[in-house]
Motif scaffolding. Structure first.
Motif, PDB file in Angstrom:
ATOM      1  N   THR A  55       0.837  -1.192   0.000  1.00 26.93           N
ATOM      2  CA  THR A  55       0.000   0.000   0.000  1.00 26.93           C
ATOM      3  C   THR A  55       0.868   1.237   0.000  1.00 26.93           C
ATOM      4  O   THR A  55       1.803   1.350   0.802  1.00 26.93           O
ATOM      5  N   ASP A  56       0.565   2.165  -0.914  1.00 31.57           N
ATOM      6  CA  ASP A  56       1.268   3.452  -0.981  1.00 31.57           C
ATOM      7  C   ASP A  56       0.335   4.515  -0.414  1.00 31.57           C
ATOM      8  O   ASP A  56      -0.531   5.026  -1.097  1.00 31.57           O
ATOM      9  N   PHE A  57       0.504   4.848   0.858  1.00 32.68           N
ATOM     10  CA  PHE A  57      -0.360   5.821   1.514  1.00 32.68           C
ATOM     11  C   PHE A  57       0.005   7.257   1.159  1.00 32.68           C
ATOM     12  O   PHE A  57      -0.861   8.118   1.035  1.00 32.68           O
ATOM     13  N   THR A  58       1.296   7.519   1.005  1.00 29.18           N
ATOM     14  CA  THR A  58       1.799   8.889   0.928  1.00 29.18           C
ATOM     15  C   THR A  58       2.269   9.323  -0.461  1.00 29.18           C
ATOM     16  O   THR A  58       2.612  10.491  -0.649  1.00 29.18           O
ATOM     17  N   LEU A 219      -5.424   8.729   2.808  1.00 27.43           N
ATOM     18  CA  LEU A 219      -4.889  10.031   3.194  1.00 27.43           C
ATOM     19  C   LEU A 219      -5.247  11.055   2.118  1.00 27.43           C
ATOM     20  O   LEU A 219      -5.141  10.781   0.923  1.00 27.43           O
ATOM     21  N   GLY A 220      -5.708  12.239   2.544  1.00 24.92           N
ATOM     22  CA  GLY A 220      -5.971  13.319   1.598  1.00 24.92           C
ATOM     23  C   GLY A 220      -7.205  13.099   0.747  1.00 24.92           C
ATOM     24  O   GLY A 220      -7.227  13.470  -0.434  1.00 24.92           O
ATOM     25  N   THR A 221      -8.247  12.513   1.318  1.00 23.57           N
ATOM     26  CA  THR A 221      -9.484  12.274   0.574  1.00 23.57           C
ATOM     27  C   THR A 221     -10.634  13.059   1.199  1.00 23.57           C
ATOM     28  O   THR A 221     -10.512  13.606   2.296  1.00 23.57           O
ATOM     29  N   GLN A 222     -11.744  13.116   0.501  1.00 21.31           N
ATOM     30  CA  GLN A 222     -12.951  13.701   1.066  1.00 21.31           C
ATOM     31  C   GLN A 222     -14.157  12.886   0.618  1.00 21.31           C
ATOM     32  O   GLN A 222     -14.160  12.304  -0.468  1.00 21.31           O
TER      33      GLN A 222
END
Length: 318
Positions: A55-58, A219-222
């Protein structure tokens, strides 16, 4: 179409934008994804496979993660209240795990606690006889002395115990549309974007605190929600961090359920403190179409004014 949608997003000091639906369609803002739904209310059988993934979170490349049926975390299980469900748990990992049904009222021999590990390459077949009322629960590995690390790697997921009567109760029931499951977890990452679970002395004293907050492993979603009443099922899946949650515009929420299930009647609140392992369900009104941001104020699980055990500012409001 923009006046038919509202947005919720954001937690704990992370920047989350609000904007029109077209912005998400064009890819400038990533939409929050729900965990896949695994509905066992009809055939009363489900299968989970503990497996490795990446998984690539960043955006830095990421690294190895664990999950159930996927690379990180697991599907949301929808199980029938008042009925027995057969589970199959396959462990394809190279170390023993367990699957603990957190909040489920079942006999100890199928509880999946530290006494009931699943060895590598083996399968467990617990029968879950659910006699409890509807509630939001969760499942996670619970190996003695290794629960924190294995949950950090991703071995956790959410359970909806469902009696099929929520529509008659007037509650939102469309999974991922107006009925959202939100798994809140903090993590640390190294320079390659891999999960870092190196325990410092403060971590050992006060519990592990990450400096980045993930929602459903993202991360960084809405989240995009319809205009109207929306149901949020909140799970604190963190090791030690406590989240005092509220909307940045102080909009009212209505608490309808806790760990044990539904309240006798909704309770109007502006904030909610959720500790590790706790679950709450709230209703939020987006009828006016205004954007909203769910934020967490400072983590109260700190020591000496934040100098130990969670000095990270990730728990501050955005």
């Amino acid at each position: 179409m923009t006046n038919r949608r509202a947005f919720i997003a954001g937690l704990a000091g992370l920047p989350f934008a609000t904007g029109p639906l077209a912005a998400i369609a064009q890819g400038s803002v990533r939409a929050l994804a729900m965990p896949p739904l695994l509905d066992a209310t009809r055939d009363r059988h489900f299968r989970l496979t503990a497996q490795k993934g990446k998984t690539d979170f960043t955006g830095l490349g990421g690294g190895e993660t664990w999950g159930f049926n996927q690379s990180f975390l697991g599907p949301t299980l929808r199980l029938p209240a008042g009925a027995s469900t057969q589970a199959q748990i396959d462990n394809t990992l190279s170390e023993k795990i367990s699957v603990h049904w957190h909040g489920m009222l079942i006999p100890g021999e199928v509880d999946g606690g530290p006494h009931q590990t699943i060895e590598p390459g083996t399968t467990w077949f617990p029968e879950l006889d659910l006699t409890q009322p509807p509630a939001t629960l969760w499942y996670h590995s619970h190996v003695h002395g290794d629960t924190g690390r294995q949950v950090q790697r991703g071995l956790a997921g959410v359970i909806h115990v469902d009696d099929g009567r929520d529509d008659a109760r007037g509650l939102p029931i469309s999974y991922g549309v107006d009925d959202l499951t939100l798994v809140l977890q903090d993590r640390r990452f190294d320079r390659q974007g891999r999960i870092d679970y190196g325990l410092s002395m403060p971590d050992q004293m006060m519990g592990f605190m990450g400096n980045v907050i993930l929602v459903n492993g993202q991360l960084g979603t809405q989240a995009v929600v319809p205009r109207g009443i929306v149901r949020l099922r909140l799970l604190n899946g963190s090791n030690a961090r406590i989240y005092p949650l509220s909307f940045s515009d102080r909009r009212e929420m209505h608490l309808i359920a806790t760990d044990s299930g539904y309240l006798n009647q909704p309770v109007a609140i502006e904030s909610l403190v959720i500790a590790p392992g706790e679950r709450y369900e709230v209703l939020v009104d987006f009828s006016g179409g205004e954007a909203g941001t769910l934020v967490s104020s400072a983590n109260p699980n700190q020591m000496m004014g934040g100098m130990m055990g969670g000095a990270s500012t990730a728990g501050g409001a955005s």
